[in-house]
Enzyme design. Structure first.
Site, PDB file in Angstrom:
ATOM      1  N   LYS A 137       0.820  -1.223   0.000  1.00  0.00           N
ATOM      2  CA  LYS A 137       0.000   0.000   0.000  1.00  0.00           C
ATOM      3  C   LYS A 137       0.856   1.276   0.000  1.00  0.00           C
ATOM      4  O   LYS A 137       0.636   2.174  -0.803  1.00  0.00           O
ATOM      5  CB  LYS A 137      -0.941  -0.029   1.214  1.00  0.00           C
TER       6      LYS A 137
ATOM      7  N   ASP B 138       9.658  -6.297  -5.643  1.00  0.00           N
ATOM      8  CA  ASP B 138       8.718  -6.923  -4.723  1.00  0.00           C
ATOM      9  C   ASP B 138       8.489  -8.329  -5.268  1.00  0.00           C
ATOM     10  O   ASP B 138       8.412  -8.519  -6.483  1.00  0.00           O
ATOM     11  CB  ASP B 138       7.391  -6.125  -4.695  1.00  0.00           C
TER      12      ASP B 138
ATOM     13  N   CYS C 294       9.139  -2.188   2.509  1.00  0.00           N
ATOM     14  CA  CYS C 294       8.755  -3.572   2.816  1.00  0.00           C
ATOM     15  C   CYS C 294       8.760  -3.760   4.339  1.00  0.00           C
ATOM     16  O   CYS C 294       9.382  -2.988   5.059  1.00  0.00           O
ATOM     17  CB  CYS C 294       9.668  -4.567   2.118  1.00  0.00           C
ATOM     18  N   PRO C 295       8.062  -4.771   4.832  1.00  0.00           N
ATOM     19  CA  PRO C 295       8.011  -4.960   6.283  1.00  0.00           C
ATOM     20  C   PRO C 295       9.325  -5.515   6.804  1.00  0.00           C
ATOM     21  O   PRO C 295      10.130  -6.043   6.031  1.00  0.00           O
ATOM     22  CB  PRO C 295       6.882  -5.978   6.466  1.00  0.00           C
TER      23      PRO C 295
ATOM     24  N   THR D 140      11.249   4.784   5.604  1.00  0.00           N
ATOM     25  CA  THR D 140      10.112   5.106   6.478  1.00  0.00           C
ATOM     26  C   THR D 140       9.467   3.811   6.963  1.00  0.00           C
ATOM     27  O   THR D 140       8.352   3.839   7.478  1.00  0.00           O
ATOM     28  CB  THR D 140       9.036   5.929   5.734  1.00  0.00           C
TER      29      THR D 140
ATOM     30  N   ARG E 251      10.962   0.281   8.645  1.00  0.00           N
ATOM     31  CA  ARG E 251      11.421  -0.117   9.972  1.00  0.00           C
ATOM     32  C   ARG E 251      12.937   0.003  10.004  1.00  0.00           C
ATOM     33  O   ARG E 251      13.619  -0.327   9.023  1.00  0.00           O
ATOM     34  CB  ARG E 251      11.017  -1.570  10.306  1.00  0.00           C
TER      35      ARG E 251
ATOM     36  N   GLU F 172      15.793   3.297  17.782  1.00  0.00           N
ATOM     37  CA  GLU F 172      14.821   4.386  17.947  1.00  0.00           C
ATOM     38  C   GLU F 172      13.894   4.167  19.145  1.00  0.00           C
ATOM     39  O   GLU F 172      13.274   5.119  19.627  1.00  0.00           O
ATOM     40  CB  GLU F 172      13.972   4.553  16.680  1.00  0.00           C
TER      41      GLU F 172
ATOM     42  N   HIS G   2       9.726   8.699  13.588  1.00  0.00           N
ATOM     43  CA  HIS G   2       8.603   7.796  13.289  1.00  0.00           C
ATOM     44  C   HIS G   2       7.289   8.573  13.199  1.00  0.00           C
ATOM     45  O   HIS G   2       6.304   8.235  13.855  1.00  0.00           O
ATOM     46  CB  HIS G   2       8.517   6.693  14.356  1.00  0.00           C
TER      47      HIS G   2
HETATM   48  P1  NAD Z   1       2.049  -3.858   2.801  1.00  0.00           P
HETATM   49  O1  NAD Z   1       1.925  -5.162   3.509  1.00  0.00           O
HETATM   50  O2  NAD Z   1       0.866  -3.289   2.087  1.00  0.00           O
HETATM   51  O3  NAD Z   1       3.243  -3.955   1.730  1.00  0.00           O
HETATM   52  C1  NAD Z   1       4.471  -4.506   1.995  1.00  0.00           C
HETATM   53  C2  NAD Z   1       5.027  -4.993   0.670  1.00  0.00           C
HETATM   54  O4  NAD Z   1       6.373  -5.423   0.888  1.00  0.00           O
HETATM   55  C3  NAD Z   1       4.262  -6.187   0.089  1.00  0.00           C
HETATM   56  O5  NAD Z   1       3.910  -5.911  -1.256  1.00  0.00           O
HETATM   57  C4  NAD Z   1       5.257  -7.330   0.173  1.00  0.00           C
HETATM   58  O6  NAD Z   1       5.137  -8.282  -0.896  1.00  0.00           O
HETATM   59  C5  NAD Z   1       6.578  -6.574   0.100  1.00  0.00           C
HETATM   60  N1  NAD Z   1       7.710  -7.335   0.601  1.00  0.00           N
HETATM   61  C6  NAD Z   1       7.762  -8.229   1.626  1.00  0.00           C
HETATM   62  N2  NAD Z   1       9.001  -8.706   1.747  1.00  0.00           N
HETATM   63  C7  NAD Z   1       9.750  -8.114   0.793  1.00  0.00           C
HETATM   64  C8  NAD Z   1      11.110  -8.207   0.392  1.00  0.00           C
HETATM   65  N3  NAD Z   1      11.945  -9.050   1.008  1.00  0.00           N
HETATM   66  N4  NAD Z   1      11.540  -7.451  -0.641  1.00  0.00           N
HETATM   67  C9  NAD Z   1      10.696  -6.615  -1.291  1.00  0.00           C
HETATM   68  N5  NAD Z   1       9.388  -6.494  -0.971  1.00  0.00           N
HETATM   69  C10 NAD Z   1       8.934  -7.234   0.057  1.00  0.00           C
HETATM   70  O7  NAD Z   1       2.608  -2.844   3.884  1.00  0.00           O
HETATM   71  P2  NAD Z   1       2.473  -1.251   3.890  1.00  0.00           P
HETATM   72  O8  NAD Z   1       1.169  -0.857   4.487  1.00  0.00           O
HETATM   73  O9  NAD Z   1       2.850  -0.740   2.555  1.00  0.00           O
HETATM   74  O10 NAD Z   1       3.606  -0.882   4.958  1.00  0.00           O
HETATM   75  C11 NAD Z   1       4.973  -1.130   4.717  1.00  0.00           C
HETATM   76  C12 NAD Z   1       5.750  -0.919   5.991  1.00  0.00           C
HETATM   77  O11 NAD Z   1       5.730   0.477   6.334  1.00  0.00           O
HETATM   78  C13 NAD Z   1       5.141  -1.592   7.234  1.00  0.00           C
HETATM   79  O12 NAD Z   1       5.592  -2.925   7.342  1.00  0.00           O
HETATM   80  C14 NAD Z   1       5.638  -0.748   8.367  1.00  0.00           C
HETATM   81  O13 NAD Z   1       6.839  -1.320   8.854  1.00  0.00           O
HETATM   82  C15 NAD Z   1       5.965   0.595   7.716  1.00  0.00           C
HETATM   83  N6  NAD Z   1       5.132   1.687   8.230  1.00  0.00           N
HETATM   84  C16 NAD Z   1       5.754   2.813   8.719  1.00  0.00           C
HETATM   85  C17 NAD Z   1       4.996   3.878   9.182  1.00  0.00           C
HETATM   86  C18 NAD Z   1       5.631   5.142   9.700  1.00  0.00           C
HETATM   87  O14 NAD Z   1       4.970   5.916  10.404  1.00  0.00           O
HETATM   88  N7  NAD Z   1       6.871   5.424   9.368  1.00  0.00           N
HETATM   89  C19 NAD Z   1       3.592   3.784   9.180  1.00  0.00           C
HETATM   90  C20 NAD Z   1       3.003   2.645   8.667  1.00  0.00           C
HETATM   91  C21 NAD Z   1       3.775   1.599   8.193  1.00  0.00           C
END
Ligand code: NAD
Length: 329
Positions: free
Chosen positions: A155, A175, A204-205, A231, A233, A262, A294
């Site tokens: 997303k 991805d 990515c997560p 942004t 982790r 952090e 964050h």
């Molecule tokens: P999401 O689950 O929609 O998307 C994550 C994507 O990463 C997926 O398409 C998945 O296939 C891909 N992925 C998984 N492992 C991978 C790898 N090894 N290489 C490449 N791609 C890979 O998650 P999202 O909602 O887009 O959120 C992503 C991350 O953003 C979250 O996991 C969270 O850690 C972080 N986040 C940070 C904040 C902030 O305030 N800074 C807020 C929300 C989320």
């Protein structure tokens, strides 16, 4: 349902107090302390705990929560790397999260970091306040026509792809599950992405596979003068290797909303503290690094969506109709 809400900040309370008006079956008690082995005892008498990105939901905490009869952990965030799922699973504790409250909030913050380090906004802001109107050291690059490499196109990554596309950038991505709706994005392998991108943004997560995906080796594969933004982790990046890369002048700029170490800093005012360990201070010492704490998620829209979904998750749990997409397994 009675929920104890850990790590409460003013803006959390404001948004939850607004959203809860639609959920008369739920009561929430706010607690400033974050969830830890010590504070888990506060959950006694509650049905659920509401936790956030820095909460400790390791095995010892899950054991305590189970002892106090907690059956539901409501994560008011997308990430869940701080939850020991084996331990919660062992105790039959359900963990629900908010997977996509406002992808644009985080993606816009990522682009803000990229633009700020590129155009040295952190420097020019201070200079002008000191009546220094010199432009020396403030030269950036045009993003238009450059290549953005987006790692993870879920997303938030997809929103970042759209933003970069809007800036006139060529967008490439890595991805395992390409996002078919992004027809303007060229998918490639990680090494090619690292070697071709002028801007790399991580979305990515944090998992066993992505831990330290940015290391001495992968930094070595990047173009010189690349801009790196994280942004997602902190532990996606091996910070010692990043610092070595910054010292070796590999990066044009680095924008970090998240970083290893952090946890003790996030959302806290530590103005009076002496920093006991050095990662934060060293990162802050570089002129081409911007660190935010964050705050990618912190928009009004995101906070409202987080509170609505968290409370809806609680309602769904009560009625036995859990939204599978929000279930952490
Ligand atoms: P999401 O689950 O929609 O998307 C994550 C994507 O990463 C997926 O398409 C998945 O296939 C891909 N992925 C998984 N492992 C991978 C790898 N090894 N290489 C490449 N791609 C890979 O998650 P999202 O909602 O887009 O959120 C992503 C991350 O953003 C979250 O996991 C969270 O850690 C972080 N986040 C940070 C904040 C902030 O305030 N800074 C807020 C929300 C989320």
């Amino acid at each position: 349902m009675k929920i104890i809400f850990y790590d409460t900040k003013k803006y959390d309370k404001e948004s939850f107090d607004k959203a809860i008006l639609e959920f008369p079956e739920i009561t929430v008690d706010y607690c400033e302390a974050d969830l830890s082995v010590t504070t888990a005892a506060l959950s006694q008498g509650y049905d659920a705990v509401c936790a956030f990105v820095s909460s400790d939901i390791s095995a010892p905490v899950a054991d305590k929560l189970a002892e106090y009869g907690i059956k539901l952990v409501l994560m008011r965030c997308a990430g869940f790397n701080n939850v020991d799922l084996e331990a919660t699973g062992k105790h039959g504790i359900t963990v629900l999260r908010v997977p996509g409250y406002s992808p644009e909030a985080v993606a816009e913050h990522a682009m803000m970091l990229a633009l700020a380090v590129n155009r040295h906004v952190h420097k020019s802001y201070i200079k002008v306040r000191e009546n220094n109107f010199s432009l020396l050291g403030l030269t950036g690059i045009n993003f238009s026509g450059k290549t953005a490499g987006i790692v993870g196109t879920g997303k938030i990554g997809a929103a970042m792809c759209r933003i970069c596309h809007g800036f006139g950038m060529k967008v490439i991505a890595y991805d395992m599950y390409p996002n078919k709706s992004l027809e303007f994005v060229e998918y490639t392998d990680l090494e090619t992405l690292l070697g071709c991108s002028d801007l790399i943004s991580l979305h990515c997560p944090l998992t066993k596979d992505t831990y330290h995906m940015i290391s001495e080796y992968t930094i070595g594969k990047m173009k010189d003068n690349v801009i790196l933004v994280n942004t997602s982790r902190g532990a996606l990046i091996n910070t010692e290797d990043l610092i070595a890369g910054i010292r070796a002048r590999k990066f044009f700029g680095v924008g970090l909303d998240v970083y290893e170490e952090e946890t003790n800093n996030v959302f806290e005012n530590r103005e009076e503290d002496f920093m006991e360990t050095s990662i934060t201070s060293r990162l802050l010492s570089f002129p081409n690094v911007i660190v935010t704490s964050h705050q990618g998620f912190l928009t009004e829209e995101a906070l409202l969506a987080i509170s609505q979904t968290t409370l809806q998750n609680a309602m769904d749990y009560m009625s036995g109709t859990i939204n599978e997409a929000n279930l952490v397994k």
